[in-house]
Design an enzyme around this catalytic site. Structure first.
Site, mmCIF file in Angstrom:
data_model
loop_
_atom_site.group_PDB
_atom_site.id
_atom_site.type_symbol
_atom_site.label_atom_id
_atom_site.label_comp_id
_atom_site.label_asym_id
_atom_site.label_seq_id
_atom_site.Cartn_x
_atom_site.Cartn_y
_atom_site.Cartn_z
ATOM 1 C CD GLU A 290 6.795 9.779 -37.433
ATOM 2 O OE1 GLU A 290 5.600 9.666 -37.050
ATOM 3 O OE2 GLU A 290 7.664 10.359 -36.770
ATOM 4 C CG ASP B 202 7.267 17.551 -39.587
ATOM 5 O OD1 ASP B 202 8.138 16.823 -39.088
ATOM 6 O OD2 ASP B 202 6.233 17.887 -38.985
#
Length: 508
Positions: free
Chosen positions: A173, A14
């Site tokens: 997301e 991420d």
């Protein structure tokens, strides 16, 4: 010119990046490990040095009893008017938090908390300074929530609204919002962070849209492709100081068939080009290579720390070390026996979603070796100290000194889900031992030897890497090599002393 992916190896998923003139700063997820949110610095986007962690106090990061792969999800880092801001979600304690600092390598502020549904928060400062706060719903469908937030207090100034639901892939997301040439672009990850992962993008006239998707979505994906890199997604775009554009994203490097990956989701870099229609194109045809031939910024490598021994001589731990959840201050010390790491075992074991006496570092190379010099005398049944290869509380291997039936022994043990076995025991009368692990893409080989000079290592056992892989063990993290200690009773226990720890990449 060329460079090699991943640019940050091992469990660093991420990624989010920002630029300050000719310096670049990157953060990644850390889940149940403390301190949290590792932060890196680069001058070329290729070579990164770890500065430390953004969240390093219990007030900033509450991880008590966090589940495995709970804790910190998907941070975003941004720079605005001389100050760095980082937002993330602690899914195990408090929700969305925002911290700031004038020095990314220094201490960050106490958190302010933002009440908004979802995970994966994004920070976007518009031209007038307004902070738009976007989050993923965290559900299989739904979409991206957005509100306007006061960065000083965390108070929402508007109600959250769904601004885009993506292209139809599951789990929209990882939103990131940008303003480029008079247009607002919203980038997402879709398809889940597994083999169907992908990056999609939309644009609109305002930070809230309305957003129209790119006709060429997804702009990055390795799904159903024959590539050594898989599960690419969760991208963040950055314009370099020379005007070029780049994307950082996560990806995995599976091994074998069926594919399994154990190093975790890693950080990759790809060049970005804008086409005539005003859409970004990532990599080559939406794919990323391990060896990328591209015009990079002038390369700026940092001094290598590969293979350096940690003698535990410093006043503080190196930036590579992490605890499992919030450490108990009385369970570890660098000063109790100067020049040694002291672990004071508790009754919490590696099999629990709790805070054992544990200190670990990521495995960042397929082929590597680790070793440590342990001094420990178990006094009672269950007293134990050693070296672990750990994915989570249900999947790990250990080589350790312990006591069994009144005898001090060396053990090799496997914990694979509900299967638990001490594979081998060896009588060991000495209080000192050198424990080691040799790793390649397929297996871990566990070794031991006397601490006497010139002693040769012997193999006590081996375990498959694939049995600790995410596809077997689950979760979102990667392998740690850890030092640990356990107290088998409520009575006092002999401390475990570690004189040094070596991590040596091989054939890199």
């Amino acid at each position: 010119m060329s460079y090699r992916n991943p640019v940050i190896t091992g469990f660093h998923p991420d990624p989010s990046v920002c630029r300050v003139e000719e310096d670049y700063y990157l953060v990644a997820s850390s889940f149940e490990y403390f301190p949290g949110v590792p932060i890196f610095h680069s001058r070329d986007l290729v070579h990164w040095r770890k500065l430390g962690h953004v969240l390093n106090t219990p007030e900033q990061l509450q991880l008590e009893y966090a589940r495995s792969s709970g804790g910190i999800y998907a941070p975003t880092i941004r720079y605005h008017q001389g100050r760095f801001y980082m937002a993330t979600t602690n899914v195990s304690g408090g929700g969305h938090l925002l911290v700031w600092s004038d020095d990314p390598a220094g201490q960050w502020s106490e958190p302010v908390w933002i009440d908004q549904p979802g995970i994966d928060p994004d920070l976007f400062f518009d031209q007038d300074g307004t902070l738009y706060f976007s989050t993923s719903s965290g559900e299989a469908e739904t979409g991206i929530y957005q509100s306007i937030v006061d960065p000083q207090t965390g108070q929402r100034l508007t109600e959250p609204q769904i601004i885009w639901s993506g292209t139809g892939g599951k789990h929209p997301e990882a939103p990131h919002l940008y303003y480029v040439n008079g247009t607002y672009y919203l980038i997402l990850a879709e398809g889940g962070t597994e083999y169907g992962h992908m990056v999609t993008i939309a644009r609109g006239p305002s930070p809230a849209g309305p957003f129209i998707g790119c006709p060429d979505n997804p702009i990055l994906t390795h799904r159903s492709k024959s590539s050594s890199i898989q599960a690419t997604g969760h991208a963040d775009l950055i314009q370099a100081h020379d005007g070029s554009w780049w994307a950082v994203c996560l990806g995995i490097r599976p091994v074998g068939y069926p594919s399994r990956h154990h190093l975790g989701r890693e950080t990759f870099l790809a060049p970005v080009h804008w086409n005539e229609a005003g859409w970004p194109e990532i990599g080559e045809g939406g794919m990323i290579a391990e060896i990328v031939n591209a015009d990079t910024l002038p390369l700026h490598p940092w001094p290598s720390d590969n293979g350096i021994r940690d003698d535990f001589n410093g006043k503080s731990l190196g930036v590579e070390w992490n605890f499992l959840r919030n450490p108990k201050p009385d369970r570890w010390s660098l000063t109790q026996r100067p020049g040694w790491l002291t672990l004071q075992g508790s009754q919490v074991t590696l099999n629990e979603e709790d805070s054992p006496a544990f200190l670990g570092r990521r495995q960042q190379h397929f082929d590597c070796s680790v070793s440590t010099h342990l001094e420990f005398t178990p006094l009672r049944e269950g007293d134990e100290a050693g070296l672990t290869v750990l994915m989570n509380h249900r999947f790990h291997y250990e080589i350790a000194l312990t006591m069994l039936d009144g005898e001090q022994i060396l053990i090799f043990r496997r914990r694979l889900g509900s299967l638990w076995k001490v594979e081998k025991t060896i009588p060991w009368l000495a209080s000192k031992v050198i424990l080691g692990v040799q790793a390649d893409r397929e297996k871990y080989i566990f070794t031991y030897r006397s601490a006497e000079e010139g002693a040769e290592s012997a193999i006590v056992g081996e375990g498959e890497c694939s049995m600790l892989a995410t596809e077997v063990a689950g979760g979102f993290t990667g392998i740690y090599f850890g030092l640990y200690a356990v107290n088998g009773s409520n009575e006092s226990v002999s401390p475990a002393y570690f004189d040094w720890f070596d991590y040596a990449p091989m054939n890199q």
